[in-house]
Design a protein around this motif. Structure first.
Motif, PDB file in Angstrom:
ATOM      1  N   ASP A  93      27.828  35.675  39.725  1.00  0.00           N
ATOM      2  CA  ASP A  93      28.709  34.705  39.070  1.00  0.00           C
ATOM      3  C   ASP A  93      28.913  35.046  37.601  1.00  0.00           C
ATOM      4  O   ASP A  93      30.004  34.862  37.051  1.00  0.00           O
ATOM      5  N   GLN A  94      27.862  35.534  36.953  1.00  0.00           N
ATOM      6  CA  GLN A  94      27.992  35.940  35.546  1.00  0.00           C
ATOM      7  C   GLN A  94      28.994  37.081  35.413  1.00  0.00           C
ATOM      8  O   GLN A  94      29.853  37.067  34.533  1.00  0.00           O
ATOM      9  N   TYR A  95      28.871  38.063  36.291  1.00  0.00           N
ATOM     10  CA  TYR A  95      29.791  39.201  36.261  1.00  0.00           C
ATOM     11  C   TYR A  95      31.241  38.742  36.434  1.00  0.00           C
ATOM     12  O   TYR A  95      32.130  39.140  35.670  1.00  0.00           O
ATOM     13  N   LEU A  96      31.491  37.916  37.430  1.00  0.00           N
ATOM     14  CA  LEU A  96      32.849  37.459  37.717  1.00  0.00           C
ATOM     15  C   LEU A  96      33.401  36.622  36.578  1.00  0.00           C
ATOM     16  O   LEU A  96      34.576  36.765  36.198  1.00  0.00           O
ATOM     17  N   GLU A  97      32.582  35.760  36.003  1.00  0.00           N
ATOM     18  CA  GLU A  97      33.025  34.916  34.898  1.00  0.00           C
ATOM     19  C   GLU A  97      33.357  35.768  33.672  1.00  0.00           C
ATOM     20  O   GLU A  97      34.374  35.564  33.009  1.00  0.00           O
ATOM     21  N   VAL A  98      32.495  36.725  33.377  1.00  0.00           N
ATOM     22  CA  VAL A  98      32.732  37.603  32.225  1.00  0.00           C
ATOM     23  C   VAL A  98      33.987  38.438  32.434  1.00  0.00           C
ATOM     24  O   VAL A  98      34.815  38.592  31.525  1.00  0.00           O
ATOM     25  N   ALA A  99      34.156  38.999  33.635  1.00  0.00           N
ATOM     26  CA  ALA A  99      35.336  39.823  33.915  1.00  0.00           C
ATOM     27  C   ALA A  99      36.622  39.017  33.753  1.00  0.00           C
ATOM     28  O   ALA A  99      37.592  39.491  33.137  1.00  0.00           O
ATOM     29  N   ASP A 100      36.645  37.801  34.273  1.00  0.00           N
ATOM     30  CA  ASP A 100      37.833  36.948  34.133  1.00  0.00           C
ATOM     31  C   ASP A 100      38.094  36.600  32.676  1.00  0.00           C
ATOM     32  O   ASP A 100      39.246  36.545  32.224  1.00  0.00           O
ATOM     33  N   THR A 101      37.028  36.357  31.919  1.00  0.00           N
ATOM     34  CA  THR A 101      37.165  36.016  30.502  1.00  0.00           C
ATOM     35  C   THR A 101      37.744  37.185  29.711  1.00  0.00           C
ATOM     36  O   THR A 101      38.628  36.999  28.865  1.00  0.00           O
ATOM     37  N   ILE A 102      37.256  38.388  29.987  1.00  0.00           N
ATOM     38  CA  ILE A 102      37.782  39.572  29.292  1.00  0.00           C
ATOM     39  C   ILE A 102      39.275  39.726  29.569  1.00  0.00           C
ATOM     40  O   ILE A 102      40.073  39.965  28.658  1.00  0.00           O
TER      41      ILE A 102
ATOM     42  N   THR B  97      28.677  46.065  32.944  1.00  0.00           N
ATOM     43  CA  THR B  97      29.450  46.482  34.116  1.00  0.00           C
ATOM     44  C   THR B  97      30.833  45.839  34.103  1.00  0.00           C
ATOM     45  O   THR B  97      31.834  46.495  34.406  1.00  0.00           O
ATOM     46  N   ALA B  98      30.904  44.558  33.748  1.00  0.00           N
ATOM     47  CA  ALA B  98      32.203  43.884  33.674  1.00  0.00           C
ATOM     48  C   ALA B  98      33.086  44.543  32.619  1.00  0.00           C
ATOM     49  O   ALA B  98      34.276  44.793  32.849  1.00  0.00           O
ATOM     50  N   ALA B  99      32.516  44.827  31.444  1.00  0.00           N
ATOM     51  CA  ALA B  99      33.292  45.459  30.372  1.00  0.00           C
ATOM     52  C   ALA B  99      33.799  46.832  30.797  1.00  0.00           C
ATOM     53  O   ALA B  99      34.966  47.187  30.567  1.00  0.00           O
ATOM     54  N   SER B 100      32.934  47.625  31.449  1.00  0.00           N
ATOM     55  CA  SER B 100      33.345  48.956  31.904  1.00  0.00           C
ATOM     56  C   SER B 100      34.411  48.872  32.994  1.00  0.00           C
ATOM     57  O   SER B 100      35.354  49.666  33.013  1.00  0.00           O
ATOM     58  N   THR B 101      34.268  47.906  33.893  1.00  0.00           N
ATOM     59  CA  THR B 101      35.239  47.730  34.966  1.00  0.00           C
ATOM     60  C   THR B 101      36.624  47.420  34.414  1.00  0.00           C
ATOM     61  O   THR B 101      37.631  48.003  34.842  1.00  0.00           O
ATOM     62  N   ILE B 102      36.692  46.499  33.465  1.00  0.00           N
ATOM     63  CA  ILE B 102      37.995  46.120  32.902  1.00  0.00           C
ATOM     64  C   ILE B 102      38.562  47.248  32.047  1.00  0.00           C
ATOM     65  O   ILE B 102      39.783  47.462  32.015  1.00  0.00           O
ATOM     66  N   ALA B 103      37.695  47.987  31.357  1.00  0.00           N
ATOM     67  CA  ALA B 103      38.170  49.124  30.566  1.00  0.00           C
ATOM     68  C   ALA B 103      38.814  50.173  31.459  1.00  0.00           C
ATOM     69  O   ALA B 103      39.833  50.791  31.101  1.00  0.00           O
ATOM     70  N   ALA B 104      38.237  50.397  32.659  1.00  0.00           N
ATOM     71  CA  ALA B 104      38.824  51.346  33.611  1.00  0.00           C
ATOM     72  C   ALA B 104      40.093  50.786  34.231  1.00  0.00           C
ATOM     73  O   ALA B 104      41.050  51.509  34.499  1.00  0.00           O
ATOM     74  N   GLU B 105      40.100  49.477  34.437  1.00  0.00           N
ATOM     75  CA  GLU B 105      41.254  48.807  35.038  1.00  0.00           C
ATOM     76  C   GLU B 105      42.437  48.778  34.089  1.00  0.00           C
ATOM     77  O   GLU B 105      43.596  48.876  34.503  1.00  0.00           O
ATOM     78  N   ARG B 106      42.159  48.670  32.778  1.00  0.00           N
ATOM     79  CA  ARG B 106      43.216  48.574  31.763  1.00  0.00           C
ATOM     80  C   ARG B 106      42.991  49.602  30.660  1.00  0.00           C
ATOM     81  O   ARG B 106      42.574  49.252  29.544  1.00  0.00           O
ATOM     82  N   PRO B 107      43.243  50.874  30.939  1.00  0.00           N
ATOM     83  CA  PRO B 107      42.969  51.923  29.942  1.00  0.00           C
ATOM     84  C   PRO B 107      43.722  51.731  28.624  1.00  0.00           C
ATOM     85  O   PRO B 107      43.220  52.115  27.561  1.00  0.00           O
TER      86      PRO B 107
ATOM     87  N   SER C 146      23.800  49.055  45.393  1.00  0.00           N
ATOM     88  CA  SER C 146      23.143  48.748  44.127  1.00  0.00           C
ATOM     89  C   SER C 146      23.798  47.493  43.550  1.00  0.00           C
ATOM     90  O   SER C 146      24.827  47.025  44.069  1.00  0.00           O
ATOM     91  N   PRO C 147      23.240  46.906  42.487  1.00  0.00           N
ATOM     92  CA  PRO C 147      23.929  45.768  41.855  1.00  0.00           C
ATOM     93  C   PRO C 147      25.379  46.092  41.494  1.00  0.00           C
ATOM     94  O   PRO C 147      26.275  45.285  41.708  1.00  0.00           O
ATOM     95  N   MET C 148      25.635  47.314  40.965  1.00  0.00           N
ATOM     96  CA  MET C 148      27.000  47.692  40.619  1.00  0.00           C
ATOM     97  C   MET C 148      27.874  47.791  41.861  1.00  0.00           C
ATOM     98  O   MET C 148      29.026  47.363  41.863  1.00  0.00           O
ATOM     99  N   GLY C 149      27.321  48.349  42.951  1.00  0.00           N
ATOM    100  CA  GLY C 149      28.082  48.452  44.192  1.00  0.00           C
ATOM    101  C   GLY C 149      28.414  47.088  44.758  1.00  0.00           C
ATOM    102  O   GLY C 149      29.522  46.855  45.245  1.00  0.00           O
ATOM    103  N   ARG C 150      27.433  46.182  44.710  1.00  0.00           N
ATOM    104  CA  ARG C 150      27.666  44.828  45.217  1.00  0.00           C
ATOM    105  C   ARG C 150      28.753  44.120  44.411  1.00  0.00           C
ATOM    106  O   ARG C 150      29.622  43.438  44.971  1.00  0.00           O
ATOM    107  N   LEU C 151      28.710  44.286  43.094  1.00  0.00           N
ATOM    108  CA  LEU C 151      29.723  43.660  42.247  1.00  0.00           C
ATOM    109  C   LEU C 151      31.100  44.254  42.503  1.00  0.00           C
ATOM    110  O   LEU C 151      32.107  43.544  42.485  1.00  0.00           O
ATOM    111  N   TRP C 152      31.159  45.571  42.741  1.00  0.00           N
ATOM    112  CA  TRP C 152      32.447  46.215  43.011  1.00  0.00           C
ATOM    113  C   TRP C 152      33.063  45.642  44.283  1.00  0.00           C
ATOM    114  O   TRP C 152      34.255  45.341  44.324  1.00  0.00           O
ATOM    115  N   VAL C 153      32.244  45.492  45.331  1.00  0.00           N
ATOM    116  CA  VAL C 153      32.745  44.938  46.591  1.00  0.00           C
ATOM    117  C   VAL C 153      33.195  43.493  46.400  1.00  0.00           C
ATOM    118  O   VAL C 153      34.231  43.074  46.928  1.00  0.00           O
TER     119      VAL C 153
END
Length: 220
Positions: A70-79, A102-112, A206-213
């Motif tokens: 939930d923390q990951y999803l909330e942070v990703a949406d906030t970014i 992980t959220a910051a890196s995910t969004i950075a890759a999503e929005r270069p 892994s935690p990162m894999g679970r969050l990606w899914v």
């Protein structure tokens, strides 16, 4: 605090951590117009909230997220929300480092194109350490299928066993090899890990894999 065209917005997960979590802001080492707090412990958050708003005049807002996912999803949406408003986002990874980073890196890759406006840092007693944003590799269709299959088949004994569950019918050597190859790449990238179960090493997300899914499931 001076008003600018864009704001410096900090995203911080706060639980029962030490007060050093907000030192980069309180010591005026990083710019801060607003702080968006993701709280895991409301009583601790009250203290930070009062300090930031009453003493420093920094506008704060709060949302609750108990679990790591939930923390990951909330942070990703906030970014995403702050980037859409053309703001600069500072992600404080002091207390919930993996979810935030992980959220910051995910969004950075999503929005270069917005990568320069996303920052991840960890507070220290002497200031803060800037954290690198890890690029999200482009996953092949088979790699995506492997991750989703692992999510659906928790407790699978081996990658070979997982490959059997991914096909409807006979398992050919070519497909087994393809699954094995992609699983090794995913393990190298940190999406898959192996956990000791009895006398064997069992593959799992892994935690990162679970969050990606989890994130992919929201997009679908």
């Amino acid at each position: 605090m001076a008003v600018t065209d864009t704001e410096a917005v900090h995203v911080i997960v706060i639980g029962e951590g030490a007060t050093e979590t907000i030192l980069p802001i309180t010591q005026d080492r990083l710019p801060a117009d607003r702080v968006r707090i993701v709280e895991t412990d409301p009583e601790s958050t009250d203290e930070y909230d009062r300090y930031l708003e009453d003493l420093l005049g920094v506008v704060t807002s709060r949302t609750a997220a108990d679990s790591f996912d939930d923390q990951y999803l909330e942070v990703a949406d906030t970014i995403r929300e702050e980037l859409d408003a053309d703001n600069r986002v500072w992600c404080n990874a002091t207390e919930s480092g993996y979810a935030i980073a992980t959220a910051a890196s995910t969004i950075a890759a999503e929005r270069p194109a917005a990568r320069s406006r996303i920052h991840a840092y960890q507070a220290t007693t002497g200031g803060y350490d800037q954290l690198p944003l890890v690029a999200d590799p482009q996953l092949s269709d088979t790699a995506v299928e492997v991750l989703e299959a692992l999510a659906e088949n928790q407790g699978v004994g081996s990658i070979s066993q997982l490959a059997h569950r991914m096909v409807d019918g006979d398992l050919g050597d070519s497909f087994r090899s393809k699954v094995q190859y992609n699983a090794e790449k995913l393990e190298d990238a940190g999406y898959i890990e192996r956990v000791q179960r009895g006398n064997r090493m069992q593959p799992c997300l892994s935690p990162m894999g679970r969050l990606w899914v989890t994130e992919r499931g929201r997009d679908d």
